[in-house]
Scaffold this active site. Structure first.
Site, mmCIF file in Angstrom:
data_model
loop_
_atom_site.group_PDB
_atom_site.id
_atom_site.type_symbol
_atom_site.label_atom_id
_atom_site.label_comp_id
_atom_site.label_asym_id
_atom_site.label_seq_id
_atom_site.Cartn_x
_atom_site.Cartn_y
_atom_site.Cartn_z
ATOM 1 N NE ARG A 164 6.541 -59.998 -59.287
ATOM 2 C CZ ARG A 164 7.531 -59.560 -58.504
ATOM 3 N NH1 ARG A 164 8.361 -58.646 -58.930
ATOM 4 N NH2 ARG A 164 7.685 -60.067 -57.293
ATOM 5 C CB SER A 221 7.606 -57.233 -55.434
ATOM 6 O OG SER A 221 8.645 -56.767 -54.638
ATOM 7 C CG HIS A 222 10.554 -54.624 -57.646
ATOM 8 N ND1 HIS A 222 10.458 -55.940 -57.230
ATOM 9 C CD2 HIS A 222 11.119 -54.650 -58.856
ATOM 10 C CE1 HIS A 222 10.967 -56.715 -58.155
ATOM 11 N NE2 HIS A 222 11.376 -55.964 -59.161
ATOM 12 C CE LYS A 231 5.231 -61.676 -52.545
ATOM 13 N NZ LYS A 231 6.453 -61.035 -52.016
ATOM 14 C CG ASP A 260 9.516 -53.919 -52.116
ATOM 15 O OD1 ASP A 260 9.290 -53.970 -50.895
ATOM 16 O OD2 ASP A 260 9.531 -54.946 -52.833
ATOM 17 C CG ASP A 268 6.373 -57.136 -51.613
ATOM 18 O OD1 ASP A 268 7.250 -56.327 -51.981
ATOM 19 O OD2 ASP A 268 6.569 -58.363 -51.571
ATOM 20 C CG ASP A 287 9.772 -58.080 -50.210
ATOM 21 O OD1 ASP A 287 9.828 -57.016 -50.860
ATOM 22 O OD2 ASP A 287 9.529 -59.193 -50.737
ATOM 23 N NE ARG A 288 12.892 -55.901 -54.381
ATOM 24 C CZ ARG A 288 13.413 -55.951 -55.590
ATOM 25 N NH1 ARG A 288 13.998 -54.874 -56.095
ATOM 26 N NH2 ARG A 288 13.346 -57.046 -56.301
ATOM 27 C CB THR A 310 18.737 -64.505 -57.750
ATOM 28 O OG1 THR A 310 20.056 -64.005 -57.963
ATOM 29 C CG2 THR A 310 17.769 -63.345 -57.656
ATOM 30 C CD GLU A 318 17.546 -62.101 -53.050
ATOM 31 O OE1 GLU A 318 17.825 -62.747 -54.065
ATOM 32 O OE2 GLU A 318 16.388 -61.722 -52.790
ATOM 33 C CE LYS A 368 13.089 -58.944 -51.407
ATOM 34 N NZ LYS A 368 12.697 -60.146 -52.150
ATOM 35 N NE ARG A 401 17.221 -58.263 -61.944
ATOM 36 C CZ ARG A 401 16.281 -57.341 -62.126
ATOM 37 N NH1 ARG A 401 16.618 -56.139 -62.558
ATOM 38 N NH2 ARG A 401 15.003 -57.625 -61.900
HETATM 39 C C1 VG1 Z 1 14.497 -59.683 -58.328
HETATM 40 C C2 VG1 Z 1 15.774 -59.582 -57.514
HETATM 41 C C3 VG1 Z 1 15.849 -60.739 -56.535
HETATM 42 C C4 VG1 Z 1 14.589 -60.752 -55.655
HETATM 43 C C5 VG1 Z 1 13.358 -60.797 -56.540
HETATM 44 C C6 VG1 Z 1 12.085 -60.693 -55.745
HETATM 45 O O1 VG1 Z 1 14.507 -60.870 -59.092
HETATM 46 O O2 VG1 Z 1 16.901 -59.552 -58.346
HETATM 47 O O3 VG1 Z 1 17.010 -60.614 -55.763
HETATM 48 O O4 VG1 Z 1 14.587 -61.876 -54.814
HETATM 49 O O5 VG1 Z 1 13.376 -59.708 -57.453
HETATM 50 O O6 VG1 Z 1 12.052 -59.534 -54.964
HETATM 51 P P1 VG1 Z 1 14.927 -60.907 -60.646
HETATM 52 O O7 VG1 Z 1 14.719 -62.323 -61.071
HETATM 53 O O8 VG1 Z 1 14.066 -59.903 -61.337
HETATM 54 O O9 VG1 Z 1 16.363 -60.484 -60.688
HETATM 55 V V1 VG1 Z 1 10.581 -58.856 -54.562
HETATM 56 O O10 VG1 Z 1 10.871 -57.542 -53.648
HETATM 57 O O11 VG1 Z 1 9.888 -58.841 -55.998
HETATM 58 O O12 VG1 Z 1 9.711 -60.106 -53.732
HETATM 59 CO CO CO Z 2 9.169 -56.911 -52.741
#
Ligand code: VG1
Ligand code: CO
Length: 554
Positions: free
Chosen positions: A33, A124-125, A137, A288, A290, A292-293, A355, A374, A387, A507
């Site tokens: 990313r 993703s988000h 990915k 989100d 993509d 998955d959230r 995680t 998660e 997810k 975090r």
């Molecule tokens: C974050 C979340 C983690 C999740 C990851 C990918 O990672 O905390 O729980 O699996 O995003 O989610 P990090 O390393 O920033 O804490 V997604 O929706 O980006 O595939």
């Molecule tokens: Co996502």
């Protein structure tokens, strides 16, 4: 469906030399990313894709799934990857109209087509657009995110790469379904929504959900201008017959309309206000970038994602697909122990993993767990290996349809039975990497000396940097987050994000358990105040980050 196979695009394999390898292609928590600009640099995307094709097993003669969340860069990347796949002897690529494919739908397509894996284009988000982020990915043959062993090998490959292979040919059209061919490689452009909806129809009782929501249970879904729009419109407004307008921001935009496609109280504020302040809806949800959230809201009620996993586990038999019960469950380490209590009650195993969804893969594949989740708004099951945001929304609706109650009633009943895990995550975004590393390392050094010290009205029982041994393949992953565990069951965890692209994100995860006969109606930030104050002092967060408060509080 048009079944005409277009004549093979003319072209030849071109070998492009790299002047030097790219040093920054180590995949993070969820793929590679980086900013969209970085991905646009000459050969940058190609270098990572070359490494994928050199490392992923079965490329020559295999089938690959390809698509993304529609963000800026999606179609260009599909074109590049198709031409590189052809150069590497891939037999068939399944891609989707407009390149739209959610992460869970991609996982399903990989499994359904016995593909060697897939490439899902998403950050993703993270925000999108030319000034936002892009991501690549890699998923394996089981449909799940590539395990560490594979991503490490891909990274190592990028470090010594001197050239990549690509076919020089014109882009194929993604505007409609059809079949194409590039240098002898078949390309099927399919509707990326249909198979996913079929799968959901097998898992849930849509008639019951539809009848429930039509009887004074108005729902609102916010796709945040990202990938779930077309899926949600077909599901909610089509099959479940919710009124038109139920799905908000339902057309995927390349920059997500300037918003941050992250379903939390900060970035999905419009929806949150509708449910928490307004009175028109009984249920709200958002996904989100993509897909998955998921975030779940009821009237005047926000469901913490850790609680959501516990509620799904406790009520799984309401859903046809899980009517016979669950094999086991798993949660990531920073996710609250709410699900552990339910698992114990059900007499099933509960695993604690690092995680990132890739760590659930072996447990799902070996049949040891059925559900997992998660704290970061991710829940899923063995129906795919990612997810799945919309699946979680349907799961919630099915439970509510069976119980015939509101979200807040379901939550109170849950806490009265199992006790409540007050929980919050505080994110400090875009801090300098140097400061973040200093903060983290100095706290890590202090950990061994903390045992027995008093902390927020209790005392420290255990403090370490979390290390995980996979129960299936015995691989060890360490350095997964600093844990401070108290004698009263409370926990404070610190991690540095592996998905951010600007500086570092710290975090801080906070958790305190109150028994079922205790005070279950406190404001979480109030309930956690002691822990918040103590960890700030211990780790010097305010002072070192220079931030009076976190960027995002969940
Ligand atoms: C974050 C979340 C983690 C999740 C990851 C990918 O990672 O905390 O729980 O699996 O995003 O989610 P990090 O390393 O920033 O804490 V997604 O929706 O980006 O595939
Ligand atoms: Co996502």
């Amino acid at each position: 469906m048009s079944s005409s196979i277009f004549p093979s695009q003319p072209g030849e394999i071109k070998k492009v030399q790299l002047s030097a390898p790219f040093s920054d292609q180590k995949p993070g928590t969820s793929g590679l990313r980086k900013s969209s600009r970085r991905f646009e640099e000459l050969h940058y995307l190609e270098s990572f894709v070359e490494a994928i094709f050199q490392i992923l097993p079965g490329v020559n003669g295999g089938t690959l799934v390809l698509g993304g969340d529609g963000r800026y860069g999606n179609k260009r990347a599909i074109d590049v990857i198709l031409r590189m796949a052809a150069a590497h002897g891939v037999e068939k690529v399944i891609t989707t109209t407009d390149g739209i494919l959610s992460t869970p739908a991609g996982s399903h397509l990989i499994r359904q087509n016995n593909a060697i894996g897939g490439i899902i284009l998403s950050a993703s988000h993270n925000s999108g657009g030319p000034d936002g982020d892009f991501g690549v990915k890699v998923n394996g043959a089981n449909g799940g995110p590539a395990p560490e062993s594979l991503t490490n090998a891909i990274y190592a490959c990028t470090q010594t790469l001197s050239e990549y292979k690509i076919i020089d040919s014109a882009p194929i059209s993604l505007s409609s379904i059809g079949q194409h061919s590039i240098f002898g490689m078949r390309v099927e452009v399919i509707d990326g929504v249909e198979d996913y909806i079929d799968l959901m129809q097998k898992l849930f009782d849509f008639d019951r959900i539809s009848s429930f929501i039509s009887h004074n249970f108005p729902i609102a879904f916010d796709a945040l201008n990202a990938v779930t729009g077309p899926y949600a419109t077909r599901l909610f407004e089509g099959i479940l017959q919710a009124p038109v307008g139920t799905v908000r921001n339902g057309i995927p935009l390349s920059d997500f309309g300037g918003c941050h496609p992250d379903p939390n109280l900060t970035y999905a504020k419009e929806l949150a206000d509708l449910l928490l302040i307004g009175n028109s809806y009984a249920f709200g949800a958002a996904c989100d970038g993509d897909g998955d959230r998921n975030m779940i809201l009821g009237r005047g009620c926000f469901v913490n994602p850790s609680d959501s996993l516990a509620v799904l586990t406790a009520n799984a038999t309401c859903v046809p697909a899980y009517a016979t019960g669950l094999a086991g469950v798993a949660r990531s380490m920073p996710t609250s122990a709410a699900v552990d209590v339910v698992a114990q009650d059900l007499g099933i195993c509960c695993f604690e993993t690092p995680t990132g969804w890739k760590f659930f893969g072996n447990l799902l594949d070996s049949g040891q767990i059925t559900l997992c989740g998660e704290e970061s708004f991710g829940t899923g099951s063995d129906h795919v290996r990612e997810k799945d945001g919309l699946w979680a929304v349907l799961f919630w609706l099915q439970i509510l349809a069976e119980k015939k109650c509101s979200v807040s009633e379901l939550m109170s009943q849950h806490w009265r039975r199992f006790g409540r895990h007050y929980y919050s995550r505080h994110d400090y975004e875009s801090i300098s990497s140097e400061i973040a590393n200093d903060l983290y390392e100095s706290l890590e050094l202090k950990l061994p000396k903390l045992i027995g010290n008093s902390f927020a009205g209790s005392s420290i029982k255990h403090a370490d940097n979390f290390s995980y041994q996979d129960p299936v393949d015995s691989s060890i992953t360490d350095g997964q987050g600093l844990r401070i565990l108290l004698n009263d069951g409370s926990r404070v965890i610190l991690r540095l994000s592996g998905t951010g692209t600007k500086g570092a994100t710290l975090r801080v995860y906070l958790e305190r358990f109150v028994e079922s006969n205790g005070d279950l109606t406190q404001n979480p930030q109030q309930a956690l105040l002691g822990l918040i104050t103590e960890i700030d002092q211990l780790a010097n967060i305010t002072k070192l980050t220079g931030m009076a408060k976190p960027t995002v509080i969940t």
